[in-house]
Write a protein that holds these residues in place. Structure first.
Motif: not given
Length: 763
Positions: A47-50, A55-59, A75-80
């Motif tokens: 699920q994309v946030d930015e 060139t850089e994805l935060k999700w 669980g859940a995670l946030s990643a770049t």
């Protein structure tokens, strides 16, 4: 010397990995399960946030972790991650993946650290995600500069039996064969001949010869040819013709109707009389026994036909046809995603799918080029001495007798080749990779056949490499729009007369310029409106989408197919008139394939012989050359596959909790296998109060991805968490549908439609 050895090692690894990387450079779907000796990890669609500068994805991502011998944990995670968008394949390659935080609702703090490390060990170092899936989450640009394209309707033929379009590019140009009375028509994709002694035309359609006294017909099958055909000198350009001299009997031959035209034209080809399928929730029906995109709006009985990204309407199939993209009935936007006809939503102004298509058209494909290596491969071939013609409205000129784009600016010549700019003081070179491009080039108007080069930019980086970028317009997909919304169309709509050259000692050369109709009969507007090969209404099409048009397509050394924009699926001989790219394989039709050993992407982390793979396998090779593991294929990521799970479609909330949608509402995981409803009125009020309290205590908090990595049971949904999840769900559904339409995951109408507009059905 050491760097040179590393580079050569990287290149050699690429050749070994190319076939595997190409096959795996796709989005296999979601969720994906990764099996390791320590257990399994099932990850759900990001699920994309930015997406910063593409060139850089935060999700965010929900997951299920099942350690070997242990219980399943949700669980859940946030990643770049760093990204490389590939608009040839409509894939986004994620690498340098960094898990920022993990969340394990319901787990005690003592176990979360161990689970965190286990999840990190399971996450693959790279991921391939459909471009459509990511773009569905992105905010759409508010300001656009649409192109002043022309939207004049093509000449539209209709047939209920097998038919071909005998397209001749302008008035017929006849050329002689030495020592014979046979002439051939130069400016067509078809093997079309005129025999002087009989004053008749002869046309080879697949393995069947047709003849007529006039190009308008009538055409009939012939089993014998005039003696003069046997005296034609052999030439590789007509090798396929020679195989059919004399004519041979064909079992159950299909004799097509022949529609002759000297202007851009299309054929709506039905398999018998038209059949229609209704679309639930609308007053629209679509024709289900043609590969053309044809709808009827029942209240007015108006026909709507989509070709080259443009809608045309008519009161009857016989016309008259008028441009209609900007005044479609509202029901077009109401086509549900569950309908196969939803593939056309990206060509309906104002829809989210159309906005996604426009955004995709603006995403750049970027190459970092070794200027010396690239320049060594740059070459231009002219038919005779270089010839130039003025570019309307400018002081510049362009070369007319070459397939390459050579622009004269004052006393300097610029060459745009495979998305890279070169410069020289003479039209023949030698060429040097341009460090930059003069601004005046970007004033070339759409009425010029070299307009597409205005979508290629180039700058020199601090490392001495040259960075070249291009967007969809370079490949012939242009943004057009009005107050009702922008869409993407194929071609500028201008007709550019072809180049016909006469080399010494050879047959005339016919080089068509791009046109949105006729010679580019197949055009898929779904998901960005570009990327799928377009082919001619003739026997010289590429061996992919063109095969679904009629039984007469094939390849020929005389004239390759027109594949534009991008030529994504093209195999066999292909020619893109926008870029002048020739090739015999899929990668050959890629706009930057020949720079395989002359550019890198993201520093030393990319080197590829096939641009459409971008970093797929490339990152692996570069890293491998420096001692790291070779990854970029699934074998280096563990045994990974995609499929459905019994837990349904799961989402990572912005609060760190895991949710799933039951179809009637949302449920939240308690981390121990239980799920509770969260969309009741009481829960919503409680969530709002909790969110307000949290915001008062943490005024600088923007999202859960910025919070400490620990058990998130103390965190509460924000006041709009359900709305956020609803938006995520809608984006996921839209992205999945558009991704399937793009990848050809299922045809519709007439036994497997590829949404190739302007084509016809195989019989």
């Amino acid at each position: 010397m050491q760097n040179s050895k590393i580079w050569m090692t990287c290149i050699s690894l690429l050749f070994l990995c190319t076939a595997i990387a190409t096959a795996l450079a796709q989005d296999p779907g979601w969720p994906r399960q990764i099996a390791r000796p320590g257990g399994t990890l099932t990850v759900y669609q990001p699920q994309v946030d930015e997406w910063n500068n593409y060139t850089e994805l935060k999700w965010r991502m929900a997951f299920q972790l099942t350690p070997t011998g242990g219980k399943q944990v949700v669980g859940a995670l946030s990643a770049t991650a760093s990204t490389q968008a590939n608009t040839d394949t409509h894939m986004v390659f994620l690498y340098n993946i960094h898990i920022d935080h993990t969340y394990f609702p319901g787990e005690d703090p003592g176990s979360t650290a161990q689970l965190d490390q286990l999840v990190r060990s399971f996450m693959p170092p790279t991921l391939n995600v459909s471009l459509e899936r990511i773009v569905a989450y992105m905010p759409k640009p508010q300001s656009l500069q649409p192109v002043a394209v022309k939207n004049d309707p093509p000449r539209i033929f209709v047939s209920y039996t097998p038919a071909i379009l005998l397209g001749v590019d302008g008035d017929p140009v006849l050329a002689d064969f030495p020592k014979t009375t046979v002439k051939f028509v130069v400016n067509t994709q078809w093997p079309l001949f005129f025999e002087q002694s009989t004053a008749r035309y002869y046309l080879l359609v697949d393995k069947t010869w047709l003849s007529a006294s006039d190009l308008h017909g009538p055409w009939t099958q012939v089993m014998t040819l005039p003696y003069a055909f046997s005296t034609m000198p052999y030439s590789p350009e007509f090798a396929d013709v020679w195989k059919q001299i004399p004519p041979r009997a064909v079992a159950n031959p299909i004799i097509p109707a022949v529609f002759y035209s000297t202007v851009p034209s299309n054929v709506i080809l039905f398999d018998g009389r038209p059949n229609y399928t209704s679309i639930p929730g609308t007053q629209l029906v679509y024709a289900n026994n043609t590969d053309s995109v044809l709808f009827v709006y029942s209240p007015t009985q108006t026909y709507y036909y989509l070709t080259a990204g443009r809608w045309f309407s008519a009161p009857t199939l016989s016309g008259p046809w008028t441009f209609a993209s900007m005044n479609l009935p509202a029901d077009f936007a109401n086509i549900p995603l569950s309908s196969p006809a939803s593939a056309i939503l990206s060509s309906v102004p104002g829809t989210s799918e159309a906005k996604d298509a426009v955004l995709i058209a603006q995403i750049p494909t970027t190459m970092l080029i070794n200027p010396a290596t690239a320049a060594a491969q740059a070459n231009v071939t002219y038919t005779g001495n270089p010839q130039f013609a003025p570019i309307e409205g400018t002081s510049m000129q362009y070369a007319t007798n070459t397939a390459d784009k050579v622009i004269q600016v004052g006393d300097v010549f610029y060459l745009c080749l495979q998305g890279v700019w070169f410069i020289s003081t003479t039209p023949n070179g030698p060429w040097t990779t341009a460090s930059s491009v003069p601004q005046v080039i970007y004033s070339i108007p759409p009425s010029s056949p070299v307009y597409n080069v205005t979508y290629v930019t180039q700058v020199t980086t601090s490392t001495g490499y040259v960075q070249s970028s291009y967007t969809a317009g370079y490949m012939g997909a242009f943004i057009m729009g009005a107050a009702v919304g922008a869409i993407v169309a194929s071609g500028t709509g201008y007709y550019y007369p072809p180049y016909i050259g006469y080399p010494i000692g050879g047959y005339p050369i016919y080089r068509p310029y791009p046109t949105p109709y006729g010679s580019t009969s197949y055009y898929r507007t779904s998901n960005g409106a570009y990327g799928v090969s377009q082919t001619a209404y003739g026997p010289y099409g590429s061996a992919t989408r063109s095969a679904s048009y009629n039984p007469y397509t094939g390849t020929s050394a005389r004239s390759a197919s027109v594949s534009t924009p991008y030529g994504k699926q093209s195999v066999g001989q292909a020619y893109n008139p926008y870029t002048g790219t020739y090739g015999a394989t899929h990668q050959g039709s890629s706009p930057s394939a020949q720079w395989g050993q002359s550019y890198v992407s993201n520093g030393n982390k990319s080197a590829t012989t096939q641009h459409y793979t971008n970093a797929y396998g490339t990152t692996a090779s570069a890293q491998g050359s420096q001692g790291g593991k070779a990854y970029g294929t699934s074998t280096a990521q563990g045994n990974s596959f995609a499929g459905k799970t019994s837990s349904g479609d799961m989402y990572a909330g912005r609060d760190g909790n895991v949710y799933k949608n039951t179809g009637s509402g949302w449920q939240k995981s308690d981390g121990n296998g239980g799920w509770s409803n969260v969309n009741t009125t009481a829960n919503q009020q409680k969530a709002q109060q909790s969110a307000q309290s949290y915001q008062q205590q943490h005024p600088n908090s923007q999202s859960y991805s910025q919070r400490p990595s620990q058990n998130t049971s103390q965190y509460h949904p924000s006041s709009n968490s359900m709305q956020s999840l609803d938006a995520d769900r809608q984006s996921r559904m839209t992205g999945a549908a558009q991704s399937q339409h793009w990848g050809g995951g299922g045809g519709w109408g007439g036994g497997g439609r590829s949404w190739g507009e302007g084509g016809g059905r195989r019989r």
